[in-house]
Write a protein that holds these residues in place. Structure first.
Motif: not given
Lengths: 192, 464
Positions: B254, B264-265, B267, B321, B323-324, B328-329
């Motif tokens: 982050h 926030e997101s 890349s 992306s 994360q798709s 995420a996390h």
């Protein structure tokens, strides 16, 4: 007197300006070598490297010390690169960087049929060097609209490895090569 | 003297209309905003390989006066590395040699566009090929002189019978067939490559090991701006992830920029600071090619499943992306290789996966009933691990190939990296040539037979 001084000054100045240009020009682009000299020297480098690789690497490690083989599929077989591949990979790398000259390794008795002579000059050249041992063949030819100076040099069986590998290969059209025989030819081309 | 005649109105209208049209097209073409929709200029349906980037005209047509050589550079810019990797049997260097001048007069193989013309759907075949299937014949008509077994073979079967490819024959060359001709259909001891990042990370160029030493980090040490809310789910997901175990805390992703700004997101470029190879594969592949600003020369919106030409589920997510698929996390390495794929892909092959023998093996591995590397997920075949060489093999990273085309089409590209880990070559060739097996996700034995192994056997050991 005054004029002479001026003239000397002018001459001195122009010499100082022109001379370095002449000298530098000499170094960079005035043609001093004939295409034949150029291909002769290129060939000397190529054939020396080729002989060193075959004798000191392939022949020694494969035929004498028997620690590793040379193979067409050197990666899959974890083996040494063949002398012909060593040569071709170099030629391809040169081809990626310049059009000023090109070269290839051909034979009238090719293992790889793509290495058979194709142009008239290649055919005549390979026949000539096989029939006249120790001599080279030079000619000009037109290919794809460009005229080339083409030189053909004999490629000799310089080590037992050359002979044994070719004679035993499943795709060879000839299996009676002996040490010292002409096995094919190096063709070098320079566009004119 | 100028007279207002009957036609003047028409003339004026014509001038206004022409001017308007010219202005419209010019504004579109030279718009300040490179994302301006250029669809009106598309000369025809774009091939499956390129449709995602069809609005980035300059990616291929590098400039208004770009010639064939400039376009060739663009082709090589995206496809050159893969061709090298594939040990391309027809590299450009073969055809730039003057001794082949007569051959290029027949088929100018120095240029990709000789065989792959874009925007010509009516003549585009598999792999974006736009030349007739007898193209091999142009140079190899006399093959039977060298290989009598090939006498009488139809001139359009070289590539269609599962025997040869123009570029990639790594798994099809004769000596390879001979070496593998006696292999059993399946080797149940076979295992797929496993992750090894931890073992080689010290040697990996540019991996920021000084910022993220490979020690576990805990929640107490983490910081985030006051206005950011962090749910318990997020912290739990992160704590269970490989990131928490390997020194990568909240700020690792982050706060990736020098100025310390909170993203926030983050890349894909943030992911790339540790996972460069994977990200490059993503950018080269079907999921991320629109985001490769460097290659396509402009920003396009990310790919969305809804824009795909393959059947997708209506419930599929939005923009693609990292994360798709990775979430995420959590970065769950079990969910990504199957669940993520099947949450979007809805074609027959994908739908048949869960009933396939490969899926059963995957399930067994996940339930701890079978060894690591014995299960076969979607990714095992379509995004497999491969041993990427660094510095000519000084060390290898078992990197995940995120570029699907590396082993998708022609499907023989998949043989060495994927199938041969567990299957013999003769079985593999037959299976990959059987359209029914592809449809049912390899759930039945092959009913098609490729002759190449038999021909190679006959030449290597006649009569056996």
């Amino acid at each position: 007197m005054k004029h002479l001084k001026k003239a000397t000054l002018a001459m001195g100045l122009s010499t100082a300006l022109v001379l370095p240009a002449l000298v530098l020009g000499d170094v960079s682009d005035e043609a001093k070598f004939s295409p034949k000299q150029m291909t002769d020297w290129l060939h000397l480098v190529m054939s020396s490297d080729r002989t060193v690789y075959t004798r000191l690497i392939v022949n020694r490690l494969q035929n004498k010390e028997k620690v590793i083989k040379a193979s067409e599929h050197f990666e899959d077989d974890k083996a040494l690169v063949l002398p012909a591949q060593m040569f071709r990979f170099g030629a391809e790398m040169v081809g990626e960087q310049t059009d000023d000259f090109s070269y290839s390794l051909l034979s009238e008795w090719p293992i790889n049929k793509q290495n058979a002579p194709r142009t008239e000059v290649e055919k005549a050249g390979l026949a000539y060097i096989a029939a006249n041992k120790g001599e080279n063949y030079y000619a000009t030819e037109e290919l794809g609209g460009t005229t080339y100076f083409t030189a053909v040099y004999a490629d000799m069986a310089v080590a037992p490895a050359c002979v044994s590998c070719h004679n035993d290969h499943k795709d060879t059209p000839r299996s009676d090569f002996k040490l010292g025989d002409v096995m094919g030819g190096v063709v070098i081309r320079v566009p004119l | 003297m100028f007279m207002f005649g009957k036609n003047t109105v028409y003339w004026l209208a014509w001038v206004a209309l022409t001017g308007g049209l010219v202005a419209f097209f010019l504004l579109r073409l030279f718009a300040e905003n490179p994302e301006e929709d250029k669809t009106v200029f598309l000369p025809g349906h774009t091939s499956d390989g390129h449709y995602q980037i069809e609005l980035a005209c300059n990616a291929c047509h590098t400039g208004p006066y770009a010639d064939r050589d400039a376009m060739q550079q663009a082709c090589e810019g995206c496809h050159g590395a893969a061709l090298k990797e594939a040990k391309d049997d027809h590299p450009k260097s073969k055809f730039t040699d003057p001794r082949n001048a007569d051959r290029i007069a027949v088929l100018d193989a120095r240029y990709c566009v000789t065989c792959h013309v874009e925007h010509r759907p009516e003549i585009t075949g598999a792999m974006g090929v736009t030349v007739p299937a007898d193209v091999c014949y142009l140079c190899h008509a006399d093959i039977a002189e060298d290989r009598p077994s090939h006498e009488g073979m139809a001139f359009d079967t070289c590539a269609s019978a599962g025997c040869h490819n123009f570029h990639d024959n790594r798994a099809l060359y004769e000596d390879f067939l001979v070496k593998h001709m006696d292999e059993a259909a399946t080797d149940i001891e076979g295992r797929l490559l496993q992750a090894n990042l931890r073992d080689i990370v010290e040697q990996l160029p540019d991996y920021p090991l000084d910022q993220h030493p490979l020690n576990p980090v805990d929640l107490a040490a983490q910081q985030w701006p006051a206005e950011v809310t962090v749910s318990e789910e997020i912290t739990a997901d992160w704590l269970a992830s490989g990131h928490a175990a390997s020194g990568v805390g909240c700020n690792g992703c982050h706060v990736a920029t020098e100025d310390g700004e909170w993203l926030e997101s983050p890349s894909h470029e943030v992911c790339a600071s540790c996972h460069r190879g994977e990200t490059d594969g993503f950018l080269a592949g079907r999921h991320g090619m629109r985001l490769d600003v460097e290659k396509i020369g402009q920003t396009l919106p990310a790919m969305q499943p809804a824009s795909a030409r393959l059947p997708m589920k209506s419930t599929a997510g939005a923009e693609l992306s990292c994360q798709s698929c990775h979430g995420a996390h959590r970065y769950d390495t079990v969910a990504a290789p199957v669940e993520a794929c099947l949450s979007c892909h809805d074609d027959e092959h994908s739908k048949a996966y869960e009933q396939s023998p490969h899926a059963a093996l995957w399930l067994a591995e996940q339930q701890g009933e079978a060894e690591a590397g014995s299960g076969v997920s979607c990714a095992s075949c379509h995004m497999p691990r491969f041993d990427r060489d660094y510095f000519w093999g000084t060390f290898t990273h078992n990197q995940v190939q995120h570029n699907q085309s590396a082993n998708l089409r022609p499907n023989e590209k998949m043989i060495r990296e994927v199938c041969l880990n567990c299957h013999g070559l003769p079985f593999t060739l037959d299976a990959l040539a059987d359209p029914q097996l592809i449809q049912n996700n390899f759930s039945t034995p092959p009913t098609v037979h490729v002759d190449s192994v038999d021909l190679a056997r006959e030449r290597a050991a006649p009569g056996t």
